[in-house]
Design a protein around this motif. Structure first.
Motif, PDB file in Angstrom:
ATOM      1  N   VAL A   1     -16.920   3.389   2.170  1.00  0.00           N
ATOM      2  CA  VAL A   1     -16.723   3.942   3.515  1.00  0.00           C
ATOM      3  C   VAL A   1     -18.056   4.453   4.080  1.00  0.00           C
ATOM      4  O   VAL A   1     -18.315   4.327   5.273  1.00  0.00           O
ATOM      5  N   GLN A   2     -18.903   4.982   3.195  1.00  0.00           N
ATOM      6  CA  GLN A   2     -20.218   5.453   3.673  1.00  0.00           C
ATOM      7  C   GLN A   2     -21.031   4.306   4.267  1.00  0.00           C
ATOM      8  O   GLN A   2     -21.780   4.503   5.225  1.00  0.00           O
TER       9      GLN A   2
ATOM     10  N   ARG B   1      -9.955  12.330   3.893  1.00  0.00           N
ATOM     11  CA  ARG B   1      -9.073  11.283   4.443  1.00  0.00           C
ATOM     12  C   ARG B   1      -8.520  10.331   3.382  1.00  0.00           C
ATOM     13  O   ARG B   1      -7.664   9.496   3.686  1.00  0.00           O
ATOM     14  N   LEU B   2      -9.040  10.416   2.173  1.00  0.00           N
ATOM     15  CA  LEU B   2      -8.585   9.481   1.136  1.00  0.00           C
ATOM     16  C   LEU B   2      -7.136   9.768   0.768  1.00  0.00           C
ATOM     17  O   LEU B   2      -6.711  10.921   0.714  1.00  0.00           O
TER      18      LEU B   2
ATOM     19  N   GLY C   1      -8.808  16.190  -6.265  1.00  0.00           N
ATOM     20  CA  GLY C   1      -8.853  16.722  -4.906  1.00  0.00           C
ATOM     21  C   GLY C   1      -8.518  15.696  -3.837  1.00  0.00           C
ATOM     22  O   GLY C   1      -9.074  15.734  -2.748  1.00  0.00           O
ATOM     23  N   VAL C   2      -7.626  14.758  -4.174  1.00  0.00           N
ATOM     24  CA  VAL C   2      -7.193  13.783  -3.160  1.00  0.00           C
ATOM     25  C   VAL C   2      -5.672  13.819  -3.022  1.00  0.00           C
ATOM     26  O   VAL C   2      -4.963  14.175  -3.963  1.00  0.00           O
ATOM     27  N   LYS C   3      -5.218  13.450  -1.829  1.00  0.00           N
ATOM     28  CA  LYS C   3      -3.775  13.412  -1.572  1.00  0.00           C
ATOM     29  C   LYS C   3      -3.130  12.286  -2.382  1.00  0.00           C
ATOM     30  O   LYS C   3      -3.682  11.186  -2.462  1.00  0.00           O
ATOM     31  N   ILE C   4      -1.957  12.577  -2.960  1.00  0.00           N
ATOM     32  CA  ILE C   4      -1.176  11.524  -3.619  1.00  0.00           C
ATOM     33  C   ILE C   4       0.162  11.470  -2.904  1.00  0.00           C
ATOM     34  O   ILE C   4       0.817  12.507  -2.735  1.00  0.00           O
TER      35      ILE C   4
ATOM     36  N   ILE D   1      -7.474   7.032   4.753  1.00  0.00           N
ATOM     37  CA  ILE D   1      -8.104   5.907   4.058  1.00  0.00           C
ATOM     38  C   ILE D   1      -7.402   5.671   2.718  1.00  0.00           C
ATOM     39  O   ILE D   1      -7.671   6.367   1.734  1.00  0.00           O
ATOM     40  N   PRO D   2      -6.469   4.695   2.663  1.00  0.00           N
ATOM     41  CA  PRO D   2      -5.808   4.374   1.391  1.00  0.00           C
ATOM     42  C   PRO D   2      -6.839   3.797   0.411  1.00  0.00           C
ATOM     43  O   PRO D   2      -7.630   2.940   0.791  1.00  0.00           O
TER      44      PRO D   2
END
Ligand SMILES: *Cc1c(COP(=O)(O)O)cnc(C)c1O
Length: 482
Positions: free
Chosen positions: A167-168, A182-183, A203-206, A235-236
């Motif tokens: 993404v960067q 956003r991940l 530290g990411v959404k699941i 961002i999946p």
């Protein structure tokens, strides 16, 4: 203790273990102790003076055994199996004897190289696509992790690093923190809780993807949630598929999910912790179809392949995905060999630095059983599960709650959750057999899992008779109350 005493005590210990396992049926499968039972049985602090081995061994029976849940009793039908075999026990002893710490190739070349080769052997046994094998100079390869939970965390963190870099490159205006915010990662609503835990640590959404009436994630369900999340600016980047869920041994539809993950730059990790061992049998290998789309794949020979805990095998198609994500090279760990094929530093594939010589267990077990012996073992367990299922089906007070594919049967009394909770309680209170429950779409369900290496038809028949007796008592008491 000197070597001479070790020789003597070692033989005594082997005898003790052999007696324990040979006569385990006579022990009550589930202990009677209350929490805190152990502390009063031993002194408050370590002894100042050395003690005698005989006294310690005696205390094993006095202090330890009363508080042991006997996982290898043929009356243990809880959770999933945990492996136990004599060749693995002996290999473990050797591993302890060598006592090396295999964090780099140079720190003990045999420890690294046998592991790479054993993972190739096992990969071939389950017919993994060749990209997952190390071979002479492959880009993929396998590693032994301590548990599935750790393998998932490693996969998730590597996928996160890869996604951030991608993404960067595409959106230079976003900071790393903004990207991580956003991940979003996905897994089944039946997935093992360790996937959610990995998300907490990383530290990411699941997000949970809802399953169909067979408790499987379908392509359409993932598609829907992906489209919503992308529209919302998320961002999946990761999907953990399950082959053989802990609840009911259901299988996500990899051939539908894999191509979607590949097209969307989503790292697909596969959790086949329990079911993976069955893929050594040609008749069950179809359950793994679609693995060719995965980035990483993991299962636990320490569950169902007779290799004692710990041995959780993980393969990746591109080892640099891991080694680049976790590589830190202090000067005292540097050596002169280039990474490829058989030569790697496994510390880059895992979270801890230190690692035991665990592949010896695989080597001993694979050679002493042969692939044929291991296949027979898997087939016997599956057959016993079907025998139990047939018994349940013959009694119309009961129902089967999920397809019986391998060694797990989910069943319940037709009726309320309370009734089934009471049944489980009376089963476990009687201490003759041990089971644990699960919840399937709101229903309280009993899991009957073929676990012990020594489980036979007689144990399954006994368990069913016992369950029927307790259920009848319960139903009778219930009628009287009404
Ligand atoms: C047992 C199990 C796990 C957990 O494995 P560990 O090696 O104990 O972390 C994960 N997923 C499934 C499907 C399991 O059955």
């Amino acid at each position: 203790m000197d070597a001479a005493e070790f020789r003597r005590r070692g033989k005594e210990m082997v005898d003790y273990i052999a007696d324990y396992l040979e006569q385990i049926e006579k022990r009550q499968v589930y202990p009677d102790v209350e929490p805190g039972y152990l502390r009063p049985l031993i002194p408050d602090s370590a002894p100042e003076e050395p003690e005698r081995f005989e006294d310690i061994l005696q205390d094993v029976e006095r202090v330890i055994m009363p508080g042991v849940t006997h996982w290898h009793s043929p009356y243990f039908f809880a959770y999933f199996p945990t492996a136990s075999s004599f060749p693995a026990l002996l290999a473990d002893m050797l591993s302890g004897g060598i006592g090396c710490i295999g964090f780099s190739w140079a720190s003990s070349p045999a420890c690294t190289e046998l592991e790479t080769v054993m993972l190739d052997w096992l990969g071939k046994m389950i017919n993994l696509p060749p990209q997952f094998l190390a071979g002479k100079d492959g880009e993929g390869g396998g590693v032994i992790q301590e548990s599935f939970s750790q393998a998932t965390l490693v996969a998730l963190l590597a996928a996160r690093t890869k996604a951030i870099h991608r993404v960067q490159r595409e959106k230079r205006e976003l900071t790393q923190g903004e990207i991580i915010g956003r991940l979003v990662a996905y897994t089944s609503d039946q997935a093992h809780f360790s996937v959610e835990k990995a998300g907490l640590i990383a530290g990411v959404k699941i997000k949970e993807v809802p399953t169909d009436d067979k408790f499987a994630v379908r392509g359409s369900a993932l598609r829907k949630i992906l489209d919503q999340d992308k529209a919302a600016g998320l961002i999946p980047f990761f999907f953990c598929a399950t082959l053989g869920t802990t609840t009911c041994c259901s299988f996500d539809k990899l051939p539908e999910l894999g191509p979607m993950c590949n097209a969307e730059n989503i790292w697909m990790h596969i959790d086949a912790a329990y079911a993976g061992s069955s893929f050594i049998c040609p008749e069950f290998r179809h359950l793994l179809n679609g693995v060719e789309f995965a980035d990483s794949f993991n299962f636990n020979p320490h569950k169902w392949l007779l290799v004692n805990f710990d041995c959780s095998t993980m393969w990746v198609k591109k080892r640099t995905d891991l080694t680049c994500a976790f590589k830190i090279d202090p000067v005292y760990l540097k050596h002169d060999h280039q990474e490829s094929g058989l030569i790697t530093d496994y510390r880059h594939w895992q979270i801890p630095l230190g690692r035991r010589f665990r592949s010896l267990k695989m080597w001993f077990v694979f050679r002493m059983y042969g692939v044929k012996g291991l296949q027979e073992y898997i087939r016997k367990h599956v057959k016993l599960a079907h025998e139990f299922k047939d018994l349940v089906l013959q009694d119309d007070r009961f129902e089967i709650c999920a397809d019986v594919v391998l060694g797990l049967v989910c069943f319940r009394l037709k009726g309320t959750n309370e009734l089934n909770e009471a049944l489980l309680k009376s089963i476990n209170n009687a201490r003759k057999i041990h089971l644990v429950p699960c919840r399937l779409k709101g229903k309280f369900v009993l899991r009957f899992s073929i676990c012990a290496r020594t489980a036979e038809s007689a144990h399954v028949q006994f368990a069913w008779k016992h369950i029927v007796m307790l259920a009848s008592e319960l139903l009778k008491a219930q009628k009287q109350q009404q």
